[in-house]
Design a protein around this motif. Structure first.
Motif, PDB file in Angstrom:
ATOM      1  N   SER A   7       8.122  -7.856  31.649  1.00  0.00           N
ATOM      2  CA  SER A   7       7.640  -6.750  32.478  1.00  0.00           C
ATOM      3  C   SER A   7       7.634  -7.147  33.955  1.00  0.00           C
ATOM      4  CB  SER A   7       6.239  -6.316  32.031  1.00  0.00           C
ATOM      5  OG  SER A   7       5.300  -7.365  32.165  1.00  0.00           O
ATOM      6  N   THR A   8       7.268  -8.404  34.245  1.00  0.00           N
ATOM      7  CA  THR A   8       7.288  -8.876  35.630  1.00  0.00           C
ATOM      8  C   THR A   8       8.712  -8.877  36.173  1.00  0.00           C
ATOM      9  OG1 THR A   8       5.364 -10.285  35.197  1.00  0.00           O
ATOM     10  CG2 THR A   8       6.676 -10.777  37.163  1.00  0.00           C
ATOM     11  N   LEU A   9       9.654  -9.313  35.350  1.00  0.00           N
ATOM     12  CA  LEU A   9      11.063  -9.328  35.765  1.00  0.00           C
ATOM     13  C   LEU A   9      11.563  -7.912  36.049  1.00  0.00           C
ATOM     14  CD1 LEU A   9      13.474 -11.317  36.102  1.00  0.00           C
ATOM     15  CD2 LEU A   9      14.100 -10.772  33.745  1.00  0.00           C
ATOM     16  N   THR A  10      11.187  -6.966  35.200  1.00  0.00           N
ATOM     17  CA  THR A  10      11.626  -5.576  35.387  1.00  0.00           C
ATOM     18  C   THR A  10      10.992  -4.960  36.627  1.00  0.00           C
ATOM     19  OG1 THR A  10      11.749  -5.399  32.963  1.00  0.00           O
ATOM     20  CG2 THR A  10      11.938  -3.362  34.221  1.00  0.00           C
ATOM     21  N   ILE A  11       9.713  -5.272  36.863  1.00  0.00           N
ATOM     22  CA  ILE A  11       9.061  -4.786  38.084  1.00  0.00           C
ATOM     23  C   ILE A  11       9.757  -5.351  39.323  1.00  0.00           C
ATOM     24  CG2 ILE A  11       6.930  -4.854  39.442  1.00  0.00           C
ATOM     25  CD1 ILE A  11       5.416  -4.884  36.736  1.00  0.00           C
ATOM     26  N   THR A 156       0.258   1.671  38.355  1.00  0.00           N
ATOM     27  CA  THR A 156       0.218   2.433  39.607  1.00  0.00           C
ATOM     28  C   THR A 156       1.353   1.993  40.529  1.00  0.00           C
ATOM     29  OG1 THR A 156      -2.179   2.771  39.495  1.00  0.00           O
ATOM     30  CG2 THR A 156      -1.139   2.951  41.664  1.00  0.00           C
ATOM     31  N   PHE A 157       1.536   0.685  40.672  1.00  0.00           N
ATOM     32  CA  PHE A 157       2.621   0.174  41.509  1.00  0.00           C
ATOM     33  C   PHE A 157       3.984   0.505  40.915  1.00  0.00           C
ATOM     34  CE2 PHE A 157      -0.710  -2.495  43.375  1.00  0.00           C
ATOM     35  CZ  PHE A 157      -0.379  -2.429  44.719  1.00  0.00           C
ATOM     36  N   VAL A 158       4.080   0.462  39.601  1.00  0.00           N
ATOM     37  CA  VAL A 158       5.354   0.777  38.935  1.00  0.00           C
ATOM     38  C   VAL A 158       5.720   2.240  39.160  1.00  0.00           C
ATOM     39  CG1 VAL A 158       6.467   1.047  36.683  1.00  0.00           C
ATOM     40  CG2 VAL A 158       5.235  -1.058  37.223  1.00  0.00           C
ATOM     41  N   SER A 159       4.757   3.127  38.998  1.00  0.00           N
ATOM     42  CA  SER A 159       5.036   4.559  39.138  1.00  0.00           C
ATOM     43  C   SER A 159       5.387   4.942  40.566  1.00  0.00           C
ATOM     44  CB  SER A 159       3.833   5.379  38.659  1.00  0.00           C
ATOM     45  OG  SER A 159       2.704   5.142  39.493  1.00  0.00           O
ATOM     46  N   ALA A 160       5.026   4.100  41.525  1.00  0.00           N
ATOM     47  CA  ALA A 160       5.316   4.423  42.927  1.00  0.00           C
ATOM     48  C   ALA A 160       6.805   4.335  43.243  1.00  0.00           C
ATOM     49  CB  ALA A 160       4.533   3.478  43.845  1.00  0.00           C
ATOM     50  N   ILE A 161       7.531   3.450  42.560  1.00  0.00           N
ATOM     51  CA  ILE A 161       8.924   3.191  42.927  1.00  0.00           C
ATOM     52  C   ILE A 161       9.823   4.408  42.698  1.00  0.00           C
ATOM     53  CG2 ILE A 161      10.900   1.675  42.584  1.00  0.00           C
ATOM     54  CD1 ILE A 161       8.463   0.430  43.941  1.00  0.00           C
ATOM     55  N   PRO A 162       9.833   5.031  41.504  1.00  0.00           N
ATOM     56  CA  PRO A 162      10.680   6.223  41.349  1.00  0.00           C
ATOM     57  C   PRO A 162      10.344   7.314  42.358  1.00  0.00           C
ATOM     58  CG  PRO A 162       9.918   5.442  39.204  1.00  0.00           C
ATOM     59  CD  PRO A 162       9.158   4.681  40.237  1.00  0.00           C
ATOM     60  N   VAL A 163       9.064   7.444  42.705  1.00  0.00           N
ATOM     61  CA  VAL A 163       8.670   8.452  43.702  1.00  0.00           C
ATOM     62  C   VAL A 163       9.315   8.145  45.043  1.00  0.00           C
ATOM     63  CG1 VAL A 163       6.726   9.442  44.968  1.00  0.00           C
ATOM     64  CG2 VAL A 163       6.509   8.979  42.523  1.00  0.00           C
ATOM     65  N   SER A 222      10.478   2.382  34.473  1.00  0.00           N
ATOM     66  CA  SER A 222       9.012   2.456  34.477  1.00  0.00           C
ATOM     67  C   SER A 222       8.481   2.741  33.075  1.00  0.00           C
ATOM     68  CB  SER A 222       8.531   3.524  35.469  1.00  0.00           C
ATOM     69  OG  SER A 222       8.878   4.834  35.034  1.00  0.00           O
ATOM     70  N   LEU A 223       9.176   3.577  32.317  1.00  0.00           N
ATOM     71  CA  LEU A 223       8.786   3.823  30.933  1.00  0.00           C
ATOM     72  C   LEU A 223       8.981   2.570  30.079  1.00  0.00           C
ATOM     73  CD1 LEU A 223      10.303   7.383  30.362  1.00  0.00           C
ATOM     74  CD2 LEU A 223       7.905   6.799  30.738  1.00  0.00           C
ATOM     75  N   PHE A 224      10.059   1.849  30.332  1.00  0.00           N
ATOM     76  CA  PHE A 224      10.310   0.596  29.621  1.00  0.00           C
ATOM     77  C   PHE A 224       9.182  -0.410  29.888  1.00  0.00           C
ATOM     78  CE2 PHE A 224      12.302  -3.689  29.814  1.00  0.00           C
ATOM     79  CZ  PHE A 224      12.540  -3.848  28.445  1.00  0.00           C
ATOM     80  N   ILE A 225       8.744  -0.493  31.150  1.00  0.00           N
ATOM     81  CA  ILE A 225       7.637  -1.388  31.493  1.00  0.00           C
ATOM     82  C   ILE A 225       6.373  -0.974  30.770  1.00  0.00           C
ATOM     83  CG2 ILE A 225       6.132  -2.128  33.387  1.00  0.00           C
ATOM     84  CD1 ILE A 225       8.638  -1.873  35.214  1.00  0.00           C
ATOM     85  N   LEU A 228       6.523  -2.201  27.306  1.00  0.00           N
ATOM     86  CA  LEU A 228       6.283  -3.645  27.255  1.00  0.00           C
ATOM     87  C   LEU A 228       4.796  -3.959  27.378  1.00  0.00           C
ATOM     88  CD1 LEU A 228       9.170  -5.124  29.474  1.00  0.00           C
ATOM     89  CD2 LEU A 228       8.952  -5.224  26.986  1.00  0.00           C
ATOM     90  N   ARG A 229       4.083  -3.206  28.224  1.00  0.00           N
ATOM     91  CA  ARG A 229       2.640  -3.445  28.375  1.00  0.00           C
ATOM     92  C   ARG A 229       1.886  -3.113  27.091  1.00  0.00           C
ATOM     93  NH1 ARG A 229       2.401  -6.663  32.695  1.00  0.00           N
ATOM     94  NH2 ARG A 229       0.143  -6.316  32.795  1.00  0.00           N
ATOM     95  N   GLU A 230       2.403  -2.154  26.318  1.00  0.00           N
ATOM     96  CA  GLU A 230       1.782  -1.857  25.023  1.00  0.00           C
ATOM     97  C   GLU A 230       1.982  -3.021  24.051  1.00  0.00           C
ATOM     98  OE1 GLU A 230      -0.200   0.624  24.156  1.00  0.00           O
ATOM     99  OE2 GLU A 230      -0.064   1.327  26.236  1.00  0.00           O
ATOM    100  N   TYR A 231       3.201  -3.547  24.005  1.00  0.00           N
ATOM    101  CA  TYR A 231       3.445  -4.731  23.174  1.00  0.00           C
ATOM    102  C   TYR A 231       2.565  -5.897  23.633  1.00  0.00           C
ATOM    103  CZ  TYR A 231       7.659  -2.867  20.843  1.00  0.00           C
ATOM    104  OH  TYR A 231       8.536  -2.141  20.063  1.00  0.00           O
ATOM    105  N   TYR A 232       2.413  -6.033  24.930  1.00  0.00           N
ATOM    106  CA  TYR A 232       1.608  -7.110  25.503  1.00  0.00           C
ATOM    107  C   TYR A 232       0.143  -6.972  25.065  1.00  0.00           C
ATOM    108  CZ  TYR A 232       0.313 -10.444  29.263  1.00  0.00           C
ATOM    109  OH  TYR A 232      -0.134 -11.515  29.985  1.00  0.00           O
ATOM    110  N   ALA A 233      -0.367  -5.741  25.066  1.00  0.00           N
ATOM    111  CA  ALA A 233      -1.743  -5.499  24.605  1.00  0.00           C
ATOM    112  C   ALA A 233      -1.866  -5.742  23.099  1.00  0.00           C
ATOM    113  CB  ALA A 233      -2.172  -4.077  24.961  1.00  0.00           C
ATOM    114  N   ASP A 234      -0.833  -5.379  22.328  1.00  0.00           N
ATOM    115  CA  ASP A 234      -0.839  -5.691  20.893  1.00  0.00           C
ATOM    116  C   ASP A 234      -0.920  -7.194  20.674  1.00  0.00           C
ATOM    117  OD1 ASP A 234      -0.617  -3.025  20.262  1.00  0.00           O
ATOM    118  OD2 ASP A 234       1.497  -3.098  19.707  1.00  0.00           O
TER     119      ASP A 234
END
Length: 575
Positions: A7-11, A156-163, A222-225, A228-234
C-alpha cells in the motif's frame, strides 16, 4: 511482500504520478499565465478534502443513530470485547476508542474519527446471535487494526490524488474552451506568434488527456489501496487474537450468513444484553454482504453450501469485474488468505474448507463462464453503446461529406440519421429489460437462492421469498431505503433502490423503519454484484392487512425504452 509495503508503494506511485504531471505542466507551459492554476487548484482541492476530513466524523455522528456505551458497562456485559480493546490500546499506545452501538438487526461494524487517539468504534445489534465470543473478538480486532494503522488519515491523503488529477484536467479543458491558450496575444499576421499559440493549444490538449487518464488510473489505484488496507486489518486481527480462523468463520457468517447452531453457553437472541448484539465489517457501500444461513444435520457448517456461495466470488468473471470498483476485497478471497495465515503462522488447520468451490462452480457453469459473461456484458452496455456508436458514425460521415441519402432511403439528411439513434437505443433498452427483469416468479428459500451460481447483475432469478424484517440495509442510517429479511434458513439483503434518490429517501424515512419486525413476502429478482441481494418488485405485509409496497423500476425502464423509440420516431418523421 507485506500489505503495508504494497500500500505504501502504491501511494508513492500515486504521488509520483502527480509530481510528474505538475513537472510536465511547468516544463511545457513555463510562460503561461495559468501555470500556477493547476497547483493552486490542487492546493484548494486539498483544503476542501481536509475540511471534509474535519467534519466527516461530526456528520457520521449526526446521521447515524448511535448509542454510546462506557467501558464499565461494556466490561460487565461483554468482558471479552472490553479486554481485547484495552489490551490492544495499551500495547500500541493509543487511547480507548469511543464505543457505540446502533440498534438494528443488520450485522455491521465500522470505525471513524480523526486520528487513532480520537477514534470511534461502532457495532450493530444482531451478531451475538450469530458469532461466538472468539469471532466477536476477531471482528473487533479488525476494526482496531484500522485505528492502529491510521487508516482515517491514510485514505484521506489517497483520495486527494484523483481529485487533484481531475481538477487539473478541468482547468486545462476550460482554458481551451475559453481560448485562453497563452499569455502572449499574437498580432495579426504574426505567423510565429500564431504557431506558438497553436503549440500551446496542442500541449494543453495533450496534458488534459494525460491528466484525465491519470485521474481514472488514480481512482482505481485508490480503490486498490483501500482493499490492501482491509487485508492489512485482517492480518492485524489474526495476529492480535492468534486465531485467524475465527475471523474467517466470522466472515462466513456475516458475508454469506452461513451459520452454525449456537455453542453451549453462547448468548442467543433472547438473552442478549440490551445494547450489543451484532458486529459486521463491511462499509456502507458493501452493506449487501449478507446472504443466508445453513447447517447440515449435525449443526456444523454445510461445506457444500459454503463452496457454492464462495464459488461465485472465486471463479465468476462478474466477481472480478465488480471487485475492481469496490473498497473491500471479495469475502472468499479474505477467507482464503486468513486460512493460509492460520496454517503458515500458527500451524492450525483451516476451519473453512473451500476445496470444493471449483467443483461446484463447474457443475453449474461448466469449465468457463467467459462466454456468458461477455454476452451479459454486451446486453448491459448495448443501449448506450449503440446510441453513441451511431452518433459517432454519423459524425464521421458528415465530416467525410458522405451523401447520407445513398446509405438508406429511410434517411433524407444527417439529422434524420442522427435522431434514429434514439430509436435504436430504445429498442435495445427494451431488450435489456426483457433479460434483466424476467417474469416467472417462483417461491424460494434464501438457502435455495444463494446456492445458485448462475446469476449476475444482469441475469436474475425471479423469486418470491418470505421472512421477517430484522432491520435496515444500512443500520442506523435513518433514510436507508433497503432492509434485511430473515427466514428460518437465512438472511438476505433487500434492495429497494428505485433509481431516483429522492424517491429512495422518502421510502427510507417514511416506510422502511415501519417494516422492522414485520412478516413480509418479497417478490423480486435475486442477483449478485458481487454480494447477494433481492431487487424489489413488491413487498407485501403478511399481517392480514393486505398492504403492499411496489417498486416500479422495471416499469420506469420500460417507459424509458418506449419513450426513446417514440421520440426518435417523431423527430425522424419531422426531419
Amino acid at each position: 511482500m507485506g500489505y503495508k509495503f504494497r500500500s505504501t508503494l502504491t501511494i508513492g506511485l500515486l504521488y509520483g504520478m502527480l509530481f510528474v504531471l505538475i513537472l510536465a505542466v511547468d516544463f511545457f507551459l513555463p510562460d503561461d499565465i495559468y501555470i500556477f492554476s493547476p497547483l493552486m487548484i490542487a492546493i484548494l482541492s486539498c483544503i476542501g478534502i481536509f475540511f471534509q476530513y474535519l467534519i466527516s466524523p461530526l456528520i457520521i455522528g449526526w446521521i447515524y443513530r448511535i448509542e454510546w456505551v462506557d467501558y464499565n458497562r461494556l466490561e460487565q456485559n461483554d468482558p471479552h470485547i472490553a479486554q481485547l480493546i484495552q489490551n490492544v490500546c495499551q500495547k500500541y499506545n493509543f487511547k480507548l476508542p469511543k464505543f457505540g452501538v446502533i440498534h438494528g438487526g443488520t450485522p455491521n461494524a465500522f470505525t471513524y474519527g480523526w486520528t487513532r487517539n480520537s477514534a470511534r468504534l461502532v457495532i450493530t445489534d444482531g451478531i451475538l446471535e450469530l458469532l461466538n465470543a472468539e469471532e466477536q473478538r476477531a471482528v473487533v480486532a479488525h476494526e482496531l487494526g484500522h485505528i492502529e494503522h491510521n487508516d482515517f488519515i491514510v485514505m484521506t491523503f489517497v483520495s486527494a490524488i484523483p481529485v487533484m488529477f481531475y481538477t487539473i484536467f478541468r482547468l486545462l479543458t476550460n482554458s481551451y474552451r475559453y481560448r485562453r491558450f497563452t499569455s502572449v496575444k499574437p498580432s495579426r499576421g504574426s505567423s510565429d506568434d500564431n504557431k506558438y499559440a497553436q503549440y500551446i493549444m496542442l500541449i494543453k490538449i495533450g496534458l488534459a488527456i494525460v491528466s484525465y487518464i491519470m485521474y481514472i488510473v488514480g481512482y482505481f489505484l485508490s480503490l486498490f489501496i483501500s482493499r490492501l488496507r482491509e487485508y492489512y486489518a485482517d492480518e492485524f486481527s489474526g495476529r492480535e487474537t492468534a486465531d485467524p480462523n475465527s475471523l474467517a468463520t466470522a466472515l462466513v457468517k456475516i458475508a454469506y450468513g452461513i451459520l452454525q447452531e449456537p455453542e453451549k453457553g453462547q448468548k442467543t437472541f433472547n438473552d442478549k444484553n440490551q445494547y450489543v448484539k451484532a458486529l459486521g465489517i463491511f462499509d456502507k457501500n458493501s452493506a449487501k454482504n449478507l446472504a443466508y444461513s445453513a447447517t447440515n444435520g449435525s449443526g456444523k457448517i454445510d461445506n457444500t453450501l459454503l463452496a457454492r456461495a464462495c464459488a461465485w466470488d472465486l471463479y465468476q468473471p462478474w466477481a472480478k469485474f465488480a471487485e475492481i470498483t469496490s473498497t473491500h476485497p471479495l469475502p472468499a478471497k479474505r477467507i482464503k488468505q486468513l486460512s493460509y495465515m492460520s496454517f503458515k503462522e500458527f500451524k492450525k488447520p483451516p476451519k473453512v474448507d473451500l476445496s470444493q468451490a471449483k467443483v461446484e462452480f463447474e457443475k453449474q457453469m461448466g469449465k468457463s463462464a467467459l462466454d456468458e459473461f461477455f454476452g451479459e456484458l454486451l446486453i448491459y452496455i448495448m443501449p448506450k453503446l449503440i446510441f453513441w456508436t451511431w452518433l459517432i458514425v454519423g459524425g464521421i460521415l458528415f465530416i467525410a461529406n458522405f451523401d447520407i441519402t445513398t446509405f438508406s432511403p429511410l434517411f433524407n439528411g444527417y439529422w434524420s440519421f442522427m435522431v434514429f439513434s434514439l430509436v435504436l437505443a430504445g429498442i435495445f433498452q427494451l431488450i435489456q429489460n426483457a433479460f434483466k427483469y424476467k417474469s416467472g416468479f417462483k417461491e424460494h428459500k434464501i438457502v435455495d437462492l444463494i446456492g445458485t451460481i448462475k446469476v449476475s447483475p444482469i441475469r436474475p432469478v425471479p423469486t418470491i421469498t418470505k421472512g421477517f424484517v430484522i432491520g435496515r440495509g444500512v443500520p442506523g442510517l435513518f433514510w436507508s431505503e433497503d432492509v434485511v429479511v430473515r427466514d428460518e434458513k437465512g438472511i438476505m439483503f433487500i434492495d429497494y433502490d428505485f433509481g431516483i434518490g429522492f424517491i429512495n429517501t422518502l421510502f427510507g424515512i417514511f416506510k422502511a423503519e415501519k417494516l422492522k419486525g414485520k412478516d413480509v413476502e418479497i417478490t423480486g429478482w435475486y442477483r449478485r454484484n458481487p454480494s447477494p441481494y433481492i431487487q424489489v418488485h413488491k413487498i407485501k405485509l403478511l399481517d392480514g392487512s393486505g398492504k403492499s409496497f411496489g417498486n416500479y423500476k422495471r416499469a420506469f425502464w420500460q417507459f424509458v425504452g418506449i419513450f426513446l423509440i417514440a421520440l426518435g420516431g417523431i423527430l425522424w418523421f419531422l426531419l
